[in-house]
Design an enzyme around this catalytic site. Structure first.
Site, mmCIF file in Angstrom:
data_model
loop_
_atom_site.group_PDB
_atom_site.id
_atom_site.type_symbol
_atom_site.label_atom_id
_atom_site.label_comp_id
_atom_site.label_asym_id
_atom_site.label_seq_id
_atom_site.Cartn_x
_atom_site.Cartn_y
_atom_site.Cartn_z
ATOM 1 N N LYS A 13 0.803 -1.116 0.057
ATOM 2 C CA LYS A 13 0.119 -0.046 -0.035
ATOM 3 C C LYS A 13 0.990 1.209 -0.070
ATOM 4 O O LYS A 13 0.584 2.277 -0.621
ATOM 5 C CB LYS A 13 -1.066 0.158 1.118
ATOM 6 C CG LYS A 13 -1.837 -1.008 1.463
ATOM 7 C CD LYS A 13 -2.921 -0.945 2.481
ATOM 8 C CE LYS A 13 -2.168 -0.835 3.934
ATOM 9 N NZ LYS A 13 -1.404 -2.171 4.138
ATOM 10 N N ARG A 88 -10.089 1.414 8.302
ATOM 11 C CA ARG A 88 -10.083 0.029 8.545
ATOM 12 C C ARG A 88 -11.012 -0.792 9.141
ATOM 13 O O ARG A 88 -11.272 -1.770 9.336
ATOM 14 C CB ARG A 88 -8.736 -0.321 9.480
ATOM 15 C CG ARG A 88 -7.443 0.371 8.788
ATOM 16 C CD ARG A 88 -6.320 -0.253 9.106
ATOM 17 N NE ARG A 88 -4.966 0.336 8.805
ATOM 18 C CZ ARG A 88 -4.022 -0.077 8.783
ATOM 19 N NH1 ARG A 88 -3.733 -1.490 8.597
ATOM 20 N NH2 ARG A 88 -2.796 0.538 8.219
ATOM 21 N N ARG A 127 11.479 -6.078 5.448
ATOM 22 C CA ARG A 127 11.408 -4.723 5.057
ATOM 23 C C ARG A 127 12.380 -4.010 6.103
ATOM 24 O O ARG A 127 12.456 -4.490 7.302
ATOM 25 C CB ARG A 127 10.167 -4.455 5.177
ATOM 26 C CG ARG A 127 9.523 -2.907 5.261
ATOM 27 C CD ARG A 127 8.330 -2.318 5.500
ATOM 28 N NE ARG A 127 7.567 -3.024 6.548
ATOM 29 C CZ ARG A 127 6.407 -2.587 6.371
ATOM 30 N NH1 ARG A 127 5.715 -2.092 5.647
ATOM 31 N NH2 ARG A 127 5.705 -2.986 7.811
ATOM 32 N N ARG A 171 -1.756 -9.571 12.232
ATOM 33 C CA ARG A 171 -2.434 -8.157 11.585
ATOM 34 C C ARG A 171 -3.200 -8.965 10.163
ATOM 35 O O ARG A 171 -4.073 -8.286 9.700
ATOM 36 C CB ARG A 171 -1.258 -7.475 10.933
ATOM 37 C CG ARG A 171 -0.600 -6.542 12.211
ATOM 38 C CD ARG A 171 0.838 -6.286 11.777
ATOM 39 N NE ARG A 171 1.095 -5.505 10.878
ATOM 40 C CZ ARG A 171 2.312 -5.366 10.138
ATOM 41 N NH1 ARG A 171 3.325 -5.848 10.524
ATOM 42 N NH2 ARG A 171 2.452 -4.476 9.096
#
Ligand code: AP5
Length: 219
Positions: A13, A88, A127, A171
């Site tokens: 995203k 969300r 990441r 998540r």
């Protein structure tokens, strides 16, 4: 022009939101970054948010909604913005509708990014991000030029606390339970375009350009 970018954690995203901002010349508002800024300021609100973020849970609605309202108040709305990571859940989607109504604006595009769970886990564990300027790297697919240092500002790159495998899986579960259902709301309004989160990085720009052009958002 208002563009929302929704998708599970690590689907890319942030990467796409930044490219859309550049292609459309509009600012990018990143809910996760607003929260991480609040955490680093060490105020009570931020410390409360961190407890939820470290567990991979959604931060309570009243907190995120008020942080977003504050940010939008300071934003130059004239050309619109890209919103990454908000809403969300249903309550946040309703709050956003109200914020936009108050400003006479409406959503032009909801980009829904989809990716397999295993690809997400592999990606997030590699990441690294810059705590100073927010640049994002992937140690294999988009490595920094110098070992673990930011190409943009030279700061030492960090791994986020919530990028541990068990938290990543949680998540993903929270995304499926809370966020996915609100896509239907935007589908009914004809706003959703789906995009694979697993395209090679050099193809993303090209595909985004095509999507934005087809929607009449760029020339
Ligand atoms: P947030 O920061 O928004 O995290 P997230 O949704 O879990 O998403 P990520 O930032 O992890 O990933 P991304 O999809 O942006 O992927 P990226 O482009 O970085 O939120 C964190 C937490 O804050 C939440 O868990 C929650 O607690 C709280 N929160 C936030 N918003 C909230 C809200 N509205 N309400 C309540 N709580 C909220 O890419 C990932 C990696 O992959 C990078 O290394 C990138 O370089 C690499 N990559 C990207 N695309 C590719 C590709 N095509 N090929 C190879 N590598 C790629």
């Amino acid at each position: 022009m208002i563009v929302l970018v929704l998708g599970p954690p690590g689907s890319g995203k942030g990467t796409r939101a930044k490219m859309i901002g550049q292609l459309c010349h509009i600012p990018v508002v990143v809910m996760g970054d607003i929260l991480r800024e609040a955490v680093s300021e060490g105020e009570e609100m931020g410390l409360r948010a961190k407890e939820f973020m470290d567990r991979g849970e959604l931060v309570p609605d009243e907190l995120v909604i008020s942080l977003l309202e504050n940010r939008l108040r300071r934003l130059d709305f004239s050309r619109g913005f890209v919103l990454d990571g908000f809403p969300r859940n249903l309550r946040q989607a309703e709050a956003l509708d109200q914020m936009l109504r108050d400003r006479g604006a409406e959503i032009d595009l909801v980009l829904s990014v989809v990716a397999r769970d295993d690809a997400i886990v592999e990606r997030l564990s590699l990441r690294r991000s810059c705590p100073r300027c927010g640049a994002v790297y992937h140690l294999r697919d988009k490595p920094p030029r110098r070992d673990e240092a930011c190409d943009e500002c030279g700061s030492r790159l960090i791994q986020r606390d919530d990028d541990r495998e068990e938290v990543i899986r949680h998540r993903i579960m929270v995304y499926n339970r809370e966020t996915k259902p609100i896509l239907e709301r935007y589908m009914e309004r004809g706003k959703v375009v789906e995009m694979s989160g697993e395209l090679p990085i050099d193809k993303i720009h090209e595909e985004l350009r095509y999507i934005l052009f087809k929607k009449g958002l760029i020339q």
